[in-house]
Design a protein around this motif. Sequence first.
Motif, PDB file in Angstrom:
ATOM      1  N   SER A 466       0.842  -1.095   0.118  1.00  0.00           N
ATOM      2  CA  SER A 466       0.103   0.097  -0.028  1.00  0.00           C
ATOM      3  C   SER A 466       0.779   1.235  -0.108  1.00  0.00           C
ATOM      4  O   SER A 466       2.126   1.231   0.517  1.00  0.00           O
ATOM      5  CB  SER A 466      -0.869   0.044   1.398  1.00  0.00           C
ATOM      6  N   TYR A 468       1.175   5.522   0.819  1.00  0.00           N
ATOM      7  CA  TYR A 468       0.511   6.583   1.181  1.00  0.00           C
ATOM      8  C   TYR A 468       1.413   7.982   0.499  1.00  0.00           C
ATOM      9  O   TYR A 468       2.473   7.853   0.622  1.00  0.00           O
ATOM     10  CB  TYR A 468       0.647   6.917   2.904  1.00  0.00           C
ATOM     11  N   ARG A 477       1.308  10.387  10.268  1.00  0.00           N
ATOM     12  CA  ARG A 477       0.236  10.958   8.966  1.00  0.00           C
ATOM     13  C   ARG A 477      -0.680  12.089   9.464  1.00  0.00           C
ATOM     14  O   ARG A 477      -1.146  11.864  10.567  1.00  0.00           O
ATOM     15  CB  ARG A 477      -0.321  10.051   8.306  1.00  0.00           C
ATOM     16  N   GLY A 481      -3.924  13.588   2.823  1.00  0.00           N
ATOM     17  CA  GLY A 481      -3.281  12.302   2.536  1.00  0.00           C
ATOM     18  C   GLY A 481      -3.965  11.452   1.578  1.00  0.00           C
ATOM     19  O   GLY A 481      -5.285  11.409   1.795  1.00  0.00           O
ATOM     20  N   LEU A 483      -4.284   7.107   1.043  1.00  0.00           N
ATOM     21  CA  LEU A 483      -3.657   5.946   1.198  1.00  0.00           C
ATOM     22  C   LEU A 483      -4.350   4.936   0.292  1.00  0.00           C
ATOM     23  O   LEU A 483      -5.793   4.881   0.186  1.00  0.00           O
ATOM     24  CB  LEU A 483      -3.964   5.630   2.721  1.00  0.00           C
ATOM     25  N   TRP A 499      -6.076  13.469   7.948  1.00  0.00           N
ATOM     26  CA  TRP A 499      -5.412  12.571   8.868  1.00  0.00           C
ATOM     27  C   TRP A 499      -5.032  13.285  10.308  1.00  0.00           C
ATOM     28  O   TRP A 499      -4.616  14.548  10.086  1.00  0.00           O
ATOM     29  CB  TRP A 499      -4.392  11.821   8.066  1.00  0.00           C
ATOM     30  N   LYS A 504      -7.323   8.256  10.155  1.00  0.00           N
ATOM     31  CA  LYS A 504      -8.350   9.049   9.292  1.00  0.00           C
ATOM     32  C   LYS A 504      -9.052   9.831  10.438  1.00  0.00           C
ATOM     33  O   LYS A 504      -9.678   9.448  11.296  1.00  0.00           O
ATOM     34  CB  LYS A 504      -8.979   8.175   8.582  1.00  0.00           C
TER      35      LYS A 504
END
Length: 989
Positions: A466, A468, A477, A481, A483, A499, A504
């Motif tokens: 993954s 970011y 974070r 952003g 992700l 974030w 989140k």
Amino acid sequence: MPGDSEAGAGQVGPDEAWGLSSSLTPPDTMCTPEETSLLQVEETFLALLGRINTLVFQPLLLAEEPSNVKDQECLRLLLQLSEQYQHLWDLTQVSLRTLRQRLNSPATIGLHTLHLLHSSDLFLDAYRQYFVIYTSCVAVQTFQKATRKKSEFWRSQRKALKQFLTNVTLETSGAAGLPHVLCQPLTDHVQQYVLILLRLGDAVGEHHSARELAIQAADRFVTLQSFIRRALDEASATQALWEMLGSRLGDALCTADRRLLLDSQEVPAVASPVRADRVLLFNDVLVLLQGHSFQTFDLKLVWVDGRHNKKQMSNRYGFHVITPEEEFSLSAKDAQGKACWLSKVSQAICQALRGKRDIPVLEQDQDQEGAEPPASRCCLYTFRTEDRLRLATYDGSWFWGKPHGKGTLKWPDGRNHVGDFHQGLEHGFGIHLVPHGAEDKYNCYKCHWREGQMQGYGICEYANESVYKGYFRDNMRQGFGVLESSPQAPQPFKFIGHWDRDKKDGYGVLEDKDRGERYIGMWQADHRHGQGIVVTQSGICYQRTFHVDKMVGPGILLLEDDSLYEGSFTRDLAYTGKGKITFPNGYFLKASFSTGVGKGFHTQGVLETTAHPLDPMHTCKRQLGLEAFPVESRWQGIYQQFREFIHSNCPEDAQEAFLGFHVQTAKELRKSQEYLFCDRSNPDEVSAKIKDVLAELPTHQDPESLQLYLQKALKSSAHPLGKLVKLLTLAFQATYSGFGANKHLLGLAQEEVKHHAQEIWAFYQGLLRVALERQGQIQEEREDTSESHPEAYRLVLPIILPCFYPELFMLYMLYHEKEDNLYSQGIADLSLFPDTKLLECLDVQRHLWPLKDLTLTTNQRYSLVRDKCFLSATECLQKIITTVDPREKLEMLEKTYVEIENTVSRVLEREHKLPMDDLLPLLIYVVSRARIQHLGAEIHLIRDMMDPIHRGGLYDFLLTALESCYEHIQKEDMRLHRLAGVHNQKALW
């Protein structure tokens, strides 16, 4: 050969060759006695080298196979010494050959051709390298160790060794004279070079071209003599020190290249606050002895500060020593001692940084002897005591004992940081690898750092693939952003939003690719929390309140046909409990809904209808989220970064982290660095340096210049304004593209685009304020509202609208799909009519028909020709779809109206202003012939996005007229009327 030398010397004497007749006879045509003497010296030395090689080097190299590390080191040094000895032998042979050629042909071969003169650097370097290796052998007692097993052999060679020496009395053992045999003949030969070259320079005269070469070579050999003496002294002192320290300390500190330069027992000095019995300065390290233990400090990473500072030193005869992990003072007894230590340490540091050259020989090296050690250096070091960097190895730039500049930091556990450092901390752009799991996978952070922590924009590629892309603060974070998981992940997803402390939090959008859903709404601590909208791939969307990812309370569910359900429902969209369904025609059902295993879906309630159902063309079109998500509260994560940048007066050191990656990042970093939003291929790109941006801003104040500047800046991904547009575009696309393109979200999207224009204008105003303040000017403060900033609509919106247009126009098309379908059917029906019949059906007065424009063939009549009348107006209206700017669309509409009037004026042969009764049917005709797809979407987009200044004016009037034509074409009775007209036409024919 000696015979040749004597013959050459007897031909011409020095007085005859270089006396009064020198002006008549070219000097190089005859040889001097000095050249003959040099020839003899070289021949004698070459023969001596041969005998030494036979009697000394060969026996040394035939020693037994080394049995331990020390013996291996001795053999290595002897082999190096033999190799350099052979090099000297070869140079002497070349020198001898050039001398013989000169003596045999003095008329054709000039004096400057002698190898010793024109290539003196080769001789100097060869002798220097030889004595560097020789003194290494002396320092570590290589000769004694090599001859110990064959002492009887060397004792028998006493007479043979003695023949090579002068003014030396050998001891009982012949081996004791071995070092002198490998040193004295060479130092004597260097002395002979000096004497002969000086005499040769005097003999050739002041104006001879070779004089300068001879004098210069002699001076260099004098410098070489000084080097040899100092090297021998240092080697002897170092050897004596190893013997004094004993085997334990001596073996730990002794290396072949290490030389003692200064000892606190010779020049007293005390280290504080570090406790040390003795301070030793070598050519590569500074050593503090304390009993049987010691500390060593690599001189390449030692900084000295001789300035007196009462806070650091109580002794005025001291100076400060800085190393990567310790700082201490060295204090002498008097000023002379301080000067000696400070000078020696500084010289040793400079030599260590330049390389393993014990004592300079060449002139340029001598100039560097008194130079201060540079504060900036590039070295490798492994930390030992500091907690954060314990056992980490740093390779890169240093400044006064701290990593500073470009460098690489590696930990034993696999962590790795490559990037910029400032005062010992990661600062600037850097790539940080953190091992994850046991499969050689890493989390890779390509980010900006500030004082050792991730701060600003960065990219993290996680071990699970993954990624970011967004902003960090304090290694977490923070802010806006994105992700996104790997496409191959079991549950692929993409989140874009705000974030907070690595979670989140706030407004964001999550795309669940596995379920085919998109969540738009509020988050808290990595959970959906608060109001949210879910859009499904099937076109259904609903609005609910979430609590820690679970839906609570009633919600609103909208179907593709605009049916509305208000009540509770499951995540699988099954109605449950009491609720109300409102159908598109205005009917509604209040009922209780339930489901059971094996029982299917049950409902019980009352269906209510109105006496006069709503017209299907005017069904209620519902929007979601307008009240739940005020436009000012959305995407605060984006605006926050820019507001902080403005409020801090746009500091240049924060520009790189704010705008993304810098152009001047080191090449090795740039290979793995991703320039998000930074397309620098455009040669007209606005400067990315914030100081240049702020300097240019005040120069664009008049409307025309400001418009051109904004066009350039907003399209530049390197400009702060362009950066903001790119971020907002990314967020807009993530929200409303794909299956997020739902007609029930048009209101949200429309609000965002308008709000973005206002925020961008406010950001421009903030940049301008900072720019004016830097120039000593003051800007009048104004409120940040759309009424106070009509420039947001007039200047900004037309420029940024193309960025949002694809997704926005798709929403308009979906929202007005039903009307556009009716309109398209009407256009298809009207296209069956020829021009004259259509004009007649539209009740256009016959005297306005442009029949002259219809070109007929022999088999045609006016009543059969299509798409010829008002052709210029039709083509002008078709251009409305070629632009995005609402103002330009309105200008095309105005030109269409002008073309209609021009055509009518040409038909009437006089200028004629059309009243509304005549304009509307003609405009309907032009619209039907233009066949613009999705005209309803175009009209409403223009209406919503046009500059408010045009409302109630000419453009508003023309747009209203176009809208009337659009609605007129949709009407069912209009199509029936046309069909009746077609029937009558057939009957007439």
